[in-house]
Motif scaffolding. Structure first.
Motif, PDB file in Angstrom:
ATOM      1  N   MET A  11     -16.152  -6.805 -17.161  1.00  0.00           N
ATOM      2  CA  MET A  11     -15.649  -5.629 -16.475  1.00  0.00           C
ATOM      3  C   MET A  11     -16.202  -5.596 -15.051  1.00  0.00           C
ATOM      4  O   MET A  11     -17.324  -5.990 -14.811  1.00  0.00           O
ATOM      5  CB  MET A  11     -16.064  -4.359 -17.197  1.00  0.00           C
ATOM      6  N   THR A  12     -15.389  -5.092 -14.174  1.00  0.00           N
ATOM      7  CA  THR A  12     -15.772  -4.937 -12.779  1.00  0.00           C
ATOM      8  C   THR A  12     -15.903  -3.449 -12.477  1.00  0.00           C
ATOM      9  O   THR A  12     -15.105  -2.644 -12.936  1.00  0.00           O
ATOM     10  CB  THR A  12     -14.718  -5.565 -11.854  1.00  0.00           C
ATOM     11  N   LYS A  13     -16.906  -3.114 -11.697  1.00  0.00           N
ATOM     12  CA  LYS A  13     -17.096  -1.740 -11.255  1.00  0.00           C
ATOM     13  C   LYS A  13     -16.835  -1.682  -9.764  1.00  0.00           C
ATOM     14  O   LYS A  13     -17.237  -2.579  -9.027  1.00  0.00           O
ATOM     15  CB  LYS A  13     -18.512  -1.266 -11.555  1.00  0.00           C
ATOM     16  N   ALA A  14     -16.166  -0.618  -9.343  1.00  0.00           N
ATOM     17  CA  ALA A  14     -15.887  -0.424  -7.920  1.00  0.00           C
ATOM     18  C   ALA A  14     -16.218   1.010  -7.541  1.00  0.00           C
ATOM     19  O   ALA A  14     -15.980   1.935  -8.317  1.00  0.00           O
ATOM     20  CB  ALA A  14     -14.422  -0.705  -7.617  1.00  0.00           C
ATOM     21  N   VAL A  15     -16.786   1.161  -6.366  1.00  0.00           N
ATOM     22  CA  VAL A  15     -17.028   2.490  -5.799  1.00  0.00           C
ATOM     23  C   VAL A  15     -16.240   2.551  -4.497  1.00  0.00           C
ATOM     24  O   VAL A  15     -16.457   1.751  -3.591  1.00  0.00           O
ATOM     25  CB  VAL A  15     -18.527   2.744  -5.542  1.00  0.00           C
ATOM     26  N   GLY A  35     -17.566  12.439  -2.153  1.00  0.00           N
ATOM     27  CA  GLY A  35     -16.362  11.764  -1.677  1.00  0.00           C
ATOM     28  C   GLY A  35     -16.232  10.350  -2.196  1.00  0.00           C
ATOM     29  O   GLY A  35     -15.725   9.474  -1.507  1.00  0.00           O
ATOM     30  N   LYS A  36     -16.667  10.129  -3.436  1.00  0.00           N
ATOM     31  CA  LYS A  36     -16.624   8.785  -4.022  1.00  0.00           C
ATOM     32  C   LYS A  36     -15.757   8.766  -5.273  1.00  0.00           C
ATOM     33  O   LYS A  36     -15.652   9.757  -5.990  1.00  0.00           O
ATOM     34  CB  LYS A  36     -18.027   8.320  -4.419  1.00  0.00           C
ATOM     35  N   VAL A  37     -15.158   7.604  -5.494  1.00  0.00           N
ATOM     36  CA  VAL A  37     -14.423   7.344  -6.721  1.00  0.00           C
ATOM     37  C   VAL A  37     -15.071   6.127  -7.361  1.00  0.00           C
ATOM     38  O   VAL A  37     -15.181   5.078  -6.729  1.00  0.00           O
ATOM     39  CB  VAL A  37     -12.934   7.042  -6.449  1.00  0.00           C
ATOM     40  N   ARG A  38     -15.496   6.276  -8.610  1.00  0.00           N
ATOM     41  CA  ARG A  38     -16.046   5.136  -9.355  1.00  0.00           C
ATOM     42  C   ARG A  38     -15.026   4.727 -10.392  1.00  0.00           C
ATOM     43  O   ARG A  38     -14.519   5.555 -11.142  1.00  0.00           O
ATOM     44  CB  ARG A  38     -17.350   5.512 -10.032  1.00  0.00           C
ATOM     45  N   ALA A  39     -14.729   3.441 -10.427  1.00  0.00           N
ATOM     46  CA  ALA A  39     -13.767   2.911 -11.387  1.00  0.00           C
ATOM     47  C   ALA A  39     -14.350   1.689 -12.067  1.00  0.00           C
ATOM     48  O   ALA A  39     -15.094   0.915 -11.459  1.00  0.00           O
ATOM     49  CB  ALA A  39     -12.465   2.552 -10.682  1.00  0.00           C
ATOM     50  N   LYS A  95     -17.169  -0.945  -2.693  1.00  0.00           N
ATOM     51  CA  LYS A  95     -18.283  -1.771  -3.138  1.00  0.00           C
ATOM     52  C   LYS A  95     -17.995  -2.220  -4.572  1.00  0.00           C
ATOM     53  O   LYS A  95     -17.746  -1.382  -5.441  1.00  0.00           O
ATOM     54  CB  LYS A  95     -19.591  -0.985  -3.093  1.00  0.00           C
ATOM     55  N   LEU A  96     -17.999  -3.540  -4.805  1.00  0.00           N
ATOM     56  CA  LEU A  96     -17.713  -4.095  -6.118  1.00  0.00           C
ATOM     57  C   LEU A  96     -18.968  -4.665  -6.755  1.00  0.00           C
ATOM     58  O   LEU A  96     -19.838  -5.191  -6.071  1.00  0.00           O
ATOM     59  CB  LEU A  96     -16.677  -5.221  -6.014  1.00  0.00           C
TER      60      LEU A  96
END
Length: 75
Positions: A1-5, A40-44, A71-72
């Motif tokens: 899995m990859t996390k992105a902000v 103001g962040k989205v974490r996916a 940021k990944l």
């Protein structure tokens, strides 16, 4: 899995959080998303074999929320 902000340029109201989360999770079942209004962040978190961070960024931008940076990280 990859996390992105994703750091957004503007997030004007708390109802925007639900709008963004819903749109991102509709893209694929391989994605989970959480929006943080105050920062103001989205974490996916997503499966990079079926989805790319660029697709999520485009979806956020199409909703009218420009992305300043991404940021990944791998989990």
């Amino acid at each position: 899995m990859t996390k992105a902000v994703f750091h957004l340029k503007s997030l004007t109201c708390p109802s925007c959080m639900q709008k963004i989360e819903t749109a991102l999770m509709k893209i694929t079942d391989a994605c989970s998303a959480k929006v943080f209004f105050n920062s103001g962040k989205v974490r996916a978190e997503f499966d990079e074999s079926s989805l790319q961070a660029e697709e999520l960024e485009k979806a956020i931008t199409r909703l009218g929320y420009p992305v300043k940076s991404v940021k990944l990280s791998q989990s």
